[in-house]
Design a protein around this motif. Structure first.
Motif, PDB file in Angstrom:
ATOM      1  N   THR A 223       0.844  -1.194   0.000  1.00 55.35           N
ATOM      2  CA  THR A 223       0.000   0.000   0.000  1.00 55.35           C
ATOM      3  C   THR A 223       0.880   1.244   0.000  1.00 55.35           C
ATOM      4  N   THR A 224       0.570   2.192  -0.863  1.00 56.72           N
ATOM      5  CA  THR A 224       1.286   3.470  -0.882  1.00 56.72           C
ATOM      6  C   THR A 224       0.990   4.220   0.415  1.00 56.72           C
ATOM      7  N   PHE A 225       2.033   4.713   1.054  1.00 56.15           N
ATOM      8  CA  PHE A 225       1.932   5.399   2.345  1.00 56.15           C
ATOM      9  C   PHE A 225       2.481   6.809   2.170  1.00 56.15           C
ATOM     10  N   LEU A 226       1.667   7.809   2.454  1.00 53.47           N
ATOM     11  CA  LEU A 226       2.044   9.205   2.265  1.00 53.47           C
ATOM     12  C   LEU A 226       2.178   9.899   3.617  1.00 53.47           C
ATOM     13  N   MET A 227       3.293  10.531   3.857  1.00 52.36           N
ATOM     14  CA  MET A 227       3.510  11.248   5.107  1.00 52.36           C
ATOM     15  C   MET A 227       3.452  12.754   4.860  1.00 52.36           C
ATOM     16  N   PHE A 228       2.515  13.387   5.521  1.00 49.04           N
ATOM     17  CA  PHE A 228       2.350  14.835   5.430  1.00 49.04           C
ATOM     18  C   PHE A 228       2.769  15.450   6.757  1.00 49.04           C
ATOM     19  N   GLU A 229       2.887  16.755   6.770  1.00 45.79           N
ATOM     20  CA  GLU A 229       3.227  17.471   8.006  1.00 45.79           C
ATOM     21  C   GLU A 229       2.136  18.495   8.314  1.00 45.79           C
ATOM     22  N   GLY A 230       0.912  17.991   8.511  1.00 48.02           N
ATOM     23  CA  GLY A 230      -0.168  18.869   8.941  1.00 48.02           C
ATOM     24  C   GLY A 230      -1.317  19.022   7.968  1.00 48.02           C
ATOM     25  N   ASN A 231      -1.199  18.507   6.739  1.00 50.04           N
ATOM     26  CA  ASN A 231      -2.292  18.690   5.778  1.00 50.04           C
ATOM     27  C   ASN A 231      -2.759  17.379   5.145  1.00 50.04           C
ATOM     28  N   ALA A 232      -2.627  16.279   5.874  1.00 55.18           N
ATOM     29  CA  ALA A 232      -3.038  14.966   5.348  1.00 55.18           C
ATOM     30  C   ALA A 232      -4.530  14.946   5.020  1.00 55.18           C
ATOM     31  N   GLU A 233      -5.354  15.468   5.898  1.00 58.89           N
ATOM     32  CA  GLU A 233      -6.793  15.427   5.643  1.00 58.89           C
ATOM     33  C   GLU A 233      -7.174  16.297   4.451  1.00 58.89           C
TER      34      GLU A 233
ATOM     35  N   HIS B 255      10.684  16.771   9.303  1.00 53.28           N
ATOM     36  CA  HIS B 255      11.766  16.027   8.665  1.00 53.28           C
ATOM     37  C   HIS B 255      12.504  16.912   7.669  1.00 53.28           C
ATOM     38  N   ALA B 256      13.714  16.537   7.351  1.00 50.05           N
ATOM     39  CA  ALA B 256      14.522  17.274   6.375  1.00 50.05           C
ATOM     40  C   ALA B 256      14.224  16.808   4.959  1.00 50.05           C
ATOM     41  N   PHE B 257      13.182  15.997   4.787  1.00 55.18           N
ATOM     42  CA  PHE B 257      12.820  15.493   3.469  1.00 55.18           C
ATOM     43  C   PHE B 257      11.322  15.603   3.281  1.00 55.18           C
ATOM     44  N   THR B 258      10.913  15.474   2.033  1.00 54.05           N
ATOM     45  CA  THR B 258       9.503  15.490   1.667  1.00 54.05           C
ATOM     46  C   THR B 258       9.343  14.565   0.473  1.00 54.05           C
ATOM     47  N   PHE B 259       8.260  14.716  -0.249  1.00 52.35           N
ATOM     48  CA  PHE B 259       8.019  13.879  -1.423  1.00 52.35           C
ATOM     49  C   PHE B 259       9.019  14.224  -2.533  1.00 52.35           C
TER      50      PHE B 259
END
Length: 136
Positions: free
Chosen positions: A10-20, A73-77
């Motif tokens: 399953t693709t897993f996406l990590m956001f920093e406050g705007n997932a919804e 984190h020091a990274f994003t998509f």
């Protein structure tokens, strides 16, 4: 908190406050898109109260997971990993491209690149990369 899914991968996406916000936007783009489950951080949780601790949503029959990371984190998509969408017709690819590129970044404008009669690649406003391909 249960995080099981029926898919093996399953693709897993990590956001920093705007997932919804991202999930709501993504499900609006696909007729069968839906938020399946959301677990939120409580007042005593590690993340901001009310933010997404874990969520599962579905687009075109595929499930995705996402979170709002409580840690910066020091990274994003990155475009090195992208969601590849097979579009049924011109109207669909035009609609998806326009919606995804709005406030995002165009990586490859819609066009004929030889390998596809119509293809486009964008990073959406959340940083997630999408490749859109018109089925020949």
């Amino acid at each position: 908190m249960e995080i099981a899914t029926s898919q093996k991968i399953t693709t897993f996406l990590m956001f920093e406050g705007n997932a919804e916000e991202a999930m709501t936007f993504y499900i609006s783009l696909f007729d069968d898109g839906e938020i399946i489950k959301i677990t939120r951080y409580g007042a005593d949780g590690h993340g901001k109260e009310g933010s997404v601790q874990h969520a599962t949503f579905s687009l075109a029959g595929e499930r995705f997971m996402c979170i709002d990371s409580p840690t910066k984190h020091a990274f994003t998509f990155t475009p090195a990993i992208s969601l590849f969408v097979q579009c049924e017709n011109e109207a669909e690819i035009d609609r998806l491209y326009a919606a995804l590129v709005e406030q995002g970044t165009e990586l490859m404008p819609l066009g004929d690149y030889g390998f596809s009669p119509r293809f486009g690649w964008v990073n959406d406003r959340f940083g997630v990369s999408w490749q859109l391909n018109l089925l020949a």
